[in-house]
Write a protein that holds these residues in place. Structure first.
Motif, PDB file in Angstrom:
ATOM      1  N   ALA A 133       0.833  -1.210   0.000  1.00 58.36           N
ATOM      2  CA  ALA A 133       0.000   0.000   0.000  1.00 58.36           C
ATOM      3  C   ALA A 133       0.861   1.249   0.000  1.00 58.36           C
ATOM      4  N   LEU A 134       1.966   1.221   0.751  1.00 56.40           N
ATOM      5  CA  LEU A 134       2.853   2.378   0.826  1.00 56.40           C
ATOM      6  C   LEU A 134       3.540   2.624  -0.516  1.00 56.40           C
ATOM      7  N   LYS A 135       3.871   1.562  -1.218  1.00 54.65           N
ATOM      8  CA  LYS A 135       4.432   1.733  -2.561  1.00 54.65           C
ATOM      9  C   LYS A 135       3.432   2.446  -3.466  1.00 54.65           C
ATOM     10  N   GLN A 136       2.170   2.116  -3.332  1.00 54.57           N
ATOM     11  CA  GLN A 136       1.129   2.815  -4.098  1.00 54.57           C
ATOM     12  C   GLN A 136       1.122   4.298  -3.765  1.00 54.57           C
ATOM     13  N   ALA A 137       1.263   4.606  -2.479  1.00 55.64           N
ATOM     14  CA  ALA A 137       1.212   6.002  -2.042  1.00 55.64           C
ATOM     15  C   ALA A 137       2.321   6.843  -2.666  1.00 55.64           C
ATOM     16  N   VAL A 138       3.502   6.260  -2.817  1.00 55.71           N
ATOM     17  CA  VAL A 138       4.640   7.052  -3.285  1.00 55.71           C
ATOM     18  C   VAL A 138       4.822   7.003  -4.794  1.00 55.71           C
ATOM     19  N   THR A 139       3.998   6.217  -5.489  1.00 58.38           N
ATOM     20  CA  THR A 139       4.147   6.128  -6.946  1.00 58.38           C
ATOM     21  C   THR A 139       2.937   6.631  -7.718  1.00 58.38           C
ATOM     22  N   THR A 140       1.806   6.824  -7.048  1.00 56.88           N
ATOM     23  CA  THR A 140       0.617   7.312  -7.754  1.00 56.88           C
ATOM     24  C   THR A 140       0.821   8.723  -8.278  1.00 56.88           C
ATOM     25  N   HIS A 141       1.481   9.564  -7.467  1.00 56.62           N
ATOM     26  CA  HIS A 141       1.811  10.943  -7.852  1.00 56.62           C
ATOM     27  C   HIS A 141       3.286  11.180  -7.563  1.00 56.62           C
ATOM     28  N   SER A 142       3.755  12.363  -7.917  1.00 58.15           N
ATOM     29  CA  SER A 142       5.129  12.724  -7.570  1.00 58.15           C
ATOM     30  C   SER A 142       5.299  12.867  -6.063  1.00 58.15           C
ATOM     31  N   PHE A 143       4.245  13.350  -5.400  1.00 61.38           N
ATOM     32  CA  PHE A 143       4.255  13.494  -3.945  1.00 61.38           C
ATOM     33  C   PHE A 143       3.019  12.792  -3.391  1.00 61.38           C
ATOM     34  N   ILE A 144       2.892  12.748  -2.087  1.00 61.35           N
ATOM     35  CA  ILE A 144       1.845  11.941  -1.474  1.00 61.35           C
ATOM     36  C   ILE A 144       0.444  12.376  -1.903  1.00 61.35           C
ATOM     37  N   ALA A 145       0.204  13.673  -1.941  1.00 54.86           N
ATOM     38  CA  ALA A 145      -1.143  14.157  -2.217  1.00 54.86           C
ATOM     39  C   ALA A 145      -1.338  14.628  -3.652  1.00 54.86           C
ATOM     40  N   GLY A 146      -0.291  14.608  -4.453  1.00 55.03           N
ATOM     41  CA  GLY A 146      -0.425  15.094  -5.820  1.00 55.03           C
ATOM     42  C   GLY A 146       0.906  15.473  -6.416  1.00 55.03           C
ATOM     43  N   ASP A 147       0.923  16.592  -7.122  1.00 55.51           N
ATOM     44  CA  ASP A 147       2.123  17.006  -7.850  1.00 55.51           C
ATOM     45  C   ASP A 147       2.967  18.036  -7.121  1.00 55.51           C
TER      46      ASP A 147
END
Length: 203
Positions: A133-147
């Motif tokens: 799940a944490l890998k998803q958090a850091v790869t979905t966007h450049s930063f945790i909440a977006g760009d």
């Protein structure tokens, strides 16, 4: 005297709050808390006797994630609070780190491994699930909440950094790439230097 008082120890989660304070850029007074002889004013503010603790204009905030969120909201000029578009991921992953991630890595450090029957009770299931799940958090966007960088990156990034440093999280390219984006921020560098200097002075 500043309106903001920061109780900390440089060998604690106080390092996370220090980073956030440096990101905010507001003046603050530091009160160092010894592990054995805790000052009375600190114990009055936080009966749990845990750092970090802040007092802002007489209001006490404890719990590291709460401190990070409070500072982001209280000092909007730092632009670390989420926009409407960022809010869901911001809160999701900040409190994922405060809950499942911290519980899973703490249990691993203590040698506690839930049985299959217990996994539904512990709130995180297994450490492997948390890591994925944490890998998803850091790869979905450049930063945790977006760009862009937000306060959630201070908190989540600190947990990942600590986990890699102390071996409670596995090394992986996703985490390394994410940390490379945030660890060289001027506020992060200043915070580390301040706390490292306190450790050196005490040694």
């Amino acid at each position: 005297m500043s309106d903001l008082v920061f109780y900390t120890n440089p060998m604690s989660r106080g390092r996370i709050a220090r980073w956030m304070l440096e990101e905010v850029g507001e003046p603050y007074d530091v009160r160092l808390v010894d592990w054995v002889n805790k000052p009375d004013d600190f114990l009055a503010a936080n009966p749990m006797a845990k750092v970090p603790t802040i007092i802002h204009k007489g209001r006490v905030v404890t719990e590291c994630a709460a401190i990070i969120a409070y500072l982001a909201d209280t000092f909007p000029n730092a632009a670390l609070a989420p926009t409407d578009r960022e809010r869901a991921d911001y809160y999701r992953w900040m409190f994922f780190a405060a809950g499942p991630l911290e519980a899973a890595t703490t249990n691993r450090s203590l040698g506690v491994v839930p049985t299959e029957e217990q996994q539904g009770m512990v709130g995180y299931g297994t450490l492997d699930r948390v890591v994925e799940a944490l890998k998803q958090a850091v790869t979905t966007h450049s930063f945790i909440a977006g760009d862009r960088f937000t306060a959630a990156d201070v908190y989540v990034g600190s947990h990942i950094g600590w986990g890699l440093q102390f071996g409670s999280l596995p090394k992986c390219g996703e985490f390394d790439t994410y940390l490379a984006r945030i660890n060289d921020r001027p506020a992060a560098v200043r915070a580390r230097e301040l706390d490292d200097a306190l450790i050196a002075a005490a040694g």
